[in-house]
Design a protein around this motif. Structure first.
Motif, PDB file in Angstrom:
ATOM      1  N   HIS A  56      -5.263   3.985  -1.486  1.00  0.00           N
ATOM      2  CA  HIS A  56      -5.047   3.963  -2.924  1.00  0.00           C
ATOM      3  C   HIS A  56      -5.036   2.523  -3.424  1.00  0.00           C
ATOM      4  CE1 HIS A  56      -1.053   3.590  -1.147  1.00  0.00           C
ATOM      5  NE2 HIS A  56      -0.733   2.926  -2.217  1.00  0.00           N
ATOM      6  N   ILE A  57      -4.983   2.398  -4.723  1.00  0.00           N
ATOM      7  CA  ILE A  57      -4.946   1.094  -5.364  1.00  0.00           C
ATOM      8  C   ILE A  57      -3.569   0.956  -5.997  1.00  0.00           C
ATOM      9  CG2 ILE A  57      -5.990  -0.377  -7.130  1.00  0.00           C
ATOM     10  CD1 ILE A  57      -8.524   1.421  -6.847  1.00  0.00           C
ATOM     11  N   VAL A  58      -2.892  -0.159  -5.717  1.00  0.00           N
ATOM     12  CA  VAL A  58      -1.584  -0.381  -6.335  1.00  0.00           C
ATOM     13  C   VAL A  58      -1.766  -1.294  -7.540  1.00  0.00           C
ATOM     14  CG1 VAL A  58      -0.220   0.035  -4.256  1.00  0.00           C
ATOM     15  CG2 VAL A  58      -1.066  -2.260  -4.715  1.00  0.00           C
ATOM     16  N   GLN A  59      -0.914  -1.089  -8.534  1.00  0.00           N
ATOM     17  CA  GLN A  59      -1.024  -1.864  -9.767  1.00  0.00           C
ATOM     18  C   GLN A  59       0.344  -2.376 -10.175  1.00  0.00           C
ATOM     19  OE1 GLN A  59      -2.860   0.217 -13.073  1.00  0.00           O
ATOM     20  NE2 GLN A  59      -3.616  -1.715 -13.884  1.00  0.00           N
ATOM     21  N   ASP A  60       0.386  -3.624 -10.642  1.00  0.00           N
ATOM     22  CA  ASP A  60       1.603  -4.239 -11.144  1.00  0.00           C
ATOM     23  C   ASP A  60       1.767  -3.835 -12.612  1.00  0.00           C
ATOM     24  OD1 ASP A  60       3.829  -6.243 -10.977  1.00  0.00           O
ATOM     25  OD2 ASP A  60       2.606  -7.210 -12.529  1.00  0.00           O
ATOM     26  N   ALA A  68      -6.706  -3.282  -4.276  1.00  0.00           N
ATOM     27  CA  ALA A  68      -7.278  -2.217  -3.456  1.00  0.00           C
ATOM     28  C   ALA A  68      -7.332  -2.749  -2.039  1.00  0.00           C
ATOM     29  CB  ALA A  68      -8.670  -1.849  -3.950  1.00  0.00           C
ATOM     30  N   ILE A  69      -6.802  -1.987  -1.111  1.00  0.00           N
ATOM     31  CA  ILE A  69      -6.872  -2.382   0.294  1.00  0.00           C
ATOM     32  C   ILE A  69      -7.307  -1.174   1.096  1.00  0.00           C
ATOM     33  CG2 ILE A  69      -4.390  -2.021   0.583  1.00  0.00           C
ATOM     34  CD1 ILE A  69      -4.521  -4.270   2.762  1.00  0.00           C
ATOM     35  N   ILE A  70      -8.330  -1.384   1.921  1.00  0.00           N
ATOM     36  CA  ILE A  70      -8.795  -0.314   2.794  1.00  0.00           C
ATOM     37  C   ILE A  70      -8.734  -0.804   4.226  1.00  0.00           C
ATOM     38  CG2 ILE A  70     -10.255   0.768   1.047  1.00  0.00           C
ATOM     39  CD1 ILE A  70     -12.673  -0.568   2.473  1.00  0.00           C
ATOM     40  N   GLY A  71      -8.627   0.144   5.136  1.00  0.00           N
ATOM     41  CA  GLY A  71      -8.576  -0.193   6.546  1.00  0.00           C
ATOM     42  C   GLY A  71      -7.181  -0.051   7.105  1.00  0.00           C
ATOM     43  N   THR A  72      -6.949  -0.761   8.191  1.00  0.00           N
ATOM     44  CA  THR A  72      -5.661  -0.742   8.876  1.00  0.00           C
ATOM     45  C   THR A  72      -5.205  -2.176   9.035  1.00  0.00           C
ATOM     46  OG1 THR A  72      -6.417   1.195  10.109  1.00  0.00           O
ATOM     47  CG2 THR A  72      -4.482   0.046  10.959  1.00  0.00           C
TER      48      THR A  72
END
Length: 161
Positions: A56-60, A68-72
């Protein structure tokens, strides 16, 4: 593998091109976007891998910035993953490159900062998750799928790649 898609450009350009990129990606890969964030000059989305934790994408809430962060990944403390929210808080204070250097794993990050209208992108030091870029009329498209970018039909092949 999880995937990242984005279009940076004027509102009209990014809106139309992002919708087209998402449609092409979903058709070619038979997977749907699991989250998206849209700004007037940038749109990004993530697609979770078929099995595994949802991406998911986190928002302030205050600045409107998103990550947006993908992977491990495993964070600087090396004992547990830093949450995406903690990474976003760091991105608000530090350059994305510095944040990325403190993370281990196979990942790609995209930080969208409405305060400066900038987009910063980083991968792990090895580049385990590939990100491809394509110039489009009025902007730039970014995706982990070179096939989806090629299907846009707006770019040219890099003869050196």
């Amino acid at each position: 593998m999880s995937d990242l898609l984005a279009v940076i450009g004027t509102e009209a350009i990014q809106s139309r091109a992002f919708a087209q990129l998402v449609t092409l990606f979903e058709k070619l890969n038979h997977r749907r976007l699991t989250d998206r964030k849209v700004h007037s000059w940038c749109a990004c989305g993530v697609v979770s891998k078929e099995f595994g934790s949802p991406q998911h994408i986190v928002q302030d809430a205050l600045s409107g910035a998103s990550l947006a962060i993908i992977g491990t990944w495993v964070g600087a403390n090396r004992t547990s993953p830093d949450s995406a929210t903690l990474l976003l808080e760091r991105c608000l204070r530090e350059p994305l490159g510095r944040v990325a250097r403190d993370i281990d794993g196979a990942f790609a990050l995209m930080f969208v900062d409405p305060r400066t209208q900038t987009v910063s992108i980083a991968t792990d030091i090895v580049g385990s998750l590939h990100l491809f870029f394509s110039k489009i009329p009025g902007g730039t498209a970014v995706c982990t799928s070179a096939r989806a970018l090629a299907a846009l039909g707006t770019g040219t092949l890099d003869p050196l790649a």
